[in-house]
Design a protein around this motif. Sequence first.
Motif, PDB file in Angstrom:
ATOM      1  N   ASN A 187      18.035  -5.258 -13.433  1.00  0.00           N
ATOM      2  CA  ASN A 187      17.315  -4.433 -12.463  1.00  0.00           C
ATOM      3  C   ASN A 187      16.244  -5.251 -11.768  1.00  0.00           C
ATOM      4  N   ALA A 188      15.699  -4.636 -10.693  1.00  0.00           N
ATOM      5  CA  ALA A 188      14.624  -5.249  -9.919  1.00  0.00           C
ATOM      6  C   ALA A 188      13.797  -4.121  -9.325  1.00  0.00           C
ATOM      7  N   GLY A 189      12.555  -4.426  -9.006  1.00  0.00           N
ATOM      8  CA  GLY A 189      11.679  -3.410  -8.441  1.00  0.00           C
ATOM      9  C   GLY A 189      10.731  -3.994  -7.415  1.00  0.00           C
ATOM     10  N   SER A 190      10.159  -3.070  -6.583  1.00  0.00           N
ATOM     11  CA  SER A 190       9.227  -3.497  -5.548  1.00  0.00           C
ATOM     12  C   SER A 190       8.404  -2.295  -5.121  1.00  0.00           C
ATOM     13  N   PRO A 191       7.088  -2.435  -4.945  1.00  0.00           N
ATOM     14  CA  PRO A 191       6.284  -1.295  -4.492  1.00  0.00           C
ATOM     15  C   PRO A 191       6.399  -1.112  -2.980  1.00  0.00           C
ATOM     16  N   ILE A 192       6.349   0.153  -2.525  1.00  0.00           N
ATOM     17  CA  ILE A 192       6.361   0.475  -1.100  1.00  0.00           C
ATOM     18  C   ILE A 192       5.178   1.393  -0.829  1.00  0.00           C
ATOM     19  N   THR A 193       4.409   1.059   0.181  1.00  0.00           N
ATOM     20  CA  THR A 193       3.278   1.889   0.574  1.00  0.00           C
ATOM     21  C   THR A 193       3.664   2.690   1.817  1.00  0.00           C
ATOM     22  N   THR A 194       3.634   4.003   1.715  1.00  0.00           N
ATOM     23  CA  THR A 194       3.937   4.851   2.870  1.00  0.00           C
ATOM     24  C   THR A 194       2.643   5.310   3.503  1.00  0.00           C
ATOM     25  N   THR A 195       2.630   5.311   4.823  1.00  0.00           N
ATOM     26  CA  THR A 195       1.422   5.649   5.569  1.00  0.00           C
ATOM     27  C   THR A 195       1.662   6.898   6.395  1.00  0.00           C
ATOM     28  N   PRO A 196       0.629   7.718   6.585  1.00  0.00           N
ATOM     29  CA  PRO A 196       0.793   8.925   7.418  1.00  0.00           C
ATOM     30  C   PRO A 196       1.179   8.544   8.835  1.00  0.00           C
TER      31      PRO A 196
END
Length: 577
Positions: A187-196
């Motif tokens: 597996n692999a992972g990555s953070p994503i920041t969502t903006t308004p």
Amino acid sequence: MGDGSNIPGSPYSMQYGVRVLKVSPNKGSLLLDPTPSNDPWAYDLDQIVKPGTTWSALGGGVQVRTSTTASTASTGQMQVLISVAPTGASHWASSSGAVTTTTTLSAPSSAPVGSSLTLSGTVSAATGSTAPTGMVNLAVGFASATASLTAGSGTSSTFSATFTAPSAGTHSASATYVGTVDYAGSNAGSPITTTPVVVPKAVTTTTLDVLPALVAGQPASITGTVTASGTMPTGSVTVSLGSSKAAANLSNGRFTVSLTPPAAGAVTVQAAYGGSTALATSNTSASATVMSPSYGTTTTVMAPASTTVGTKITVTGRVTAVSGTPKGRVTVTAGSATASADLKSGSYSVALTPIAAGAMTMTATFAPSAAPHTASSAQTSMTVAPRQVKTVTTVTTPKFVSGTASTVTGRVSAAVRGTVHIQLGSVTVTAPVSSTGSYSAQLTPGGVGPQPLTVSYSGADAGAAVYLTSAVSKNVSVTASTRTTIQPLPAVSAAKTLLTVEGSVTSDAGLVSGTVTLTSGGTTARAAVSEGRYQGSIKLDRSGVVTVRVAFLPADGFTGSAATATTTATTALTSGR
């Protein structure tokens, strides 16, 4: 799993091949029932089987293999791929374990809420010459999707899935290859920041109406408008005048506030719209002069009670006050006509020319040029009659032939619309009058002889002008067409002999009377026509083939006509005869 059939060589029935009892606390293995019995809830042996290993049932004939695990952080659960096959199946790798894989994940670091975002990546095998197959579980926050591996180059396969960006914040994006009997999971992972998502506010425009006269200490009503493309603005507008300030809610885009200027002098009036969730703020300003407390004025207006469009009239009046002599300018309006004049010793006089007909209200408005006097106005009623325009009708006549259409043309001077009636004898036609005053119509007369022709213009009401009626009459002659014929001519034996010519002249209008001329070469003769018949003689002046022409002369309402015929003079002329 299992189909309920007996396993060859084993006393056990494979009613439930493998039952997952619970997740092991270390989340790395499964608690399995390796010896299922006919009772689905009876377990005679429990055993832990680690992922990536092969386990054989005690009865033989079947093997169970756990290929990989995938954890879901939000629930603490595991996903496990379990394979069941006959003991010794060749497609399973040795019990030493599956080929190690590496999963990579490509994901955007940020995305607007609600936008589309794509997770993609690869699963690569550490050894071997083929690319991994199977499924990849992908997740963004609480949303998940499954993607199939697509074989790429060498020992790598690719995957891709599309998500909708969740609510604002930082979310974990993960890709878990669940593995197969041949390839271990990874597996692999990555953070994503969502903006308004920031929606630009619509542009607004705030305007002030013409400011009223501002007098220190006296309330003044200040109005204006807020506009925006495609929508009606709501909210409030704050208006300030010096140190005075007031706010008003918009109504159909309009605002009205009452402010009291504190002192006389130059001021700036400002209006600021506060905007809304969808509309941007806007503001405007205007310069004004606050006058000292002023005196009211009274304006009077005097004008004729009636007049005619286009006639210049004189309008007079006065502007008075309880104190002092007002100074300023008076503007007089009547419909769309307007004129202005400055006050002279409180009086004014203007020349006004009404340009529209009807009952109208005349208004005289006084605008003061200096303190302390205020504006005022007065009204009076006036009736403006249309301008009466005389017309002259003329006609140009063609030659009228009974039963044949002819074009009658003419003009009506000064007229720009209306209709003419054209009558010739008992025949009547109508024609419109063009914008240049001309008319044209076709008329087919009947009868023969003199007939009266009358063209009458009916007049027209053009609003500001009334075009009066006019007519023209004249006598014209209506003729009838004729047809002239010649009976066959006899041959003659010598020239310069008399040749008898006879024939007829006919017309659809009746029997024809009159005269025909006989022509041959250089000689001419005449013969009378009576009741449509004629007979005459003409001397030939040459030998050979000669042509005789008979022409009926127009007379008594009949048109002319002609005919020709040939004969032969057989004897040549003799010199000297």
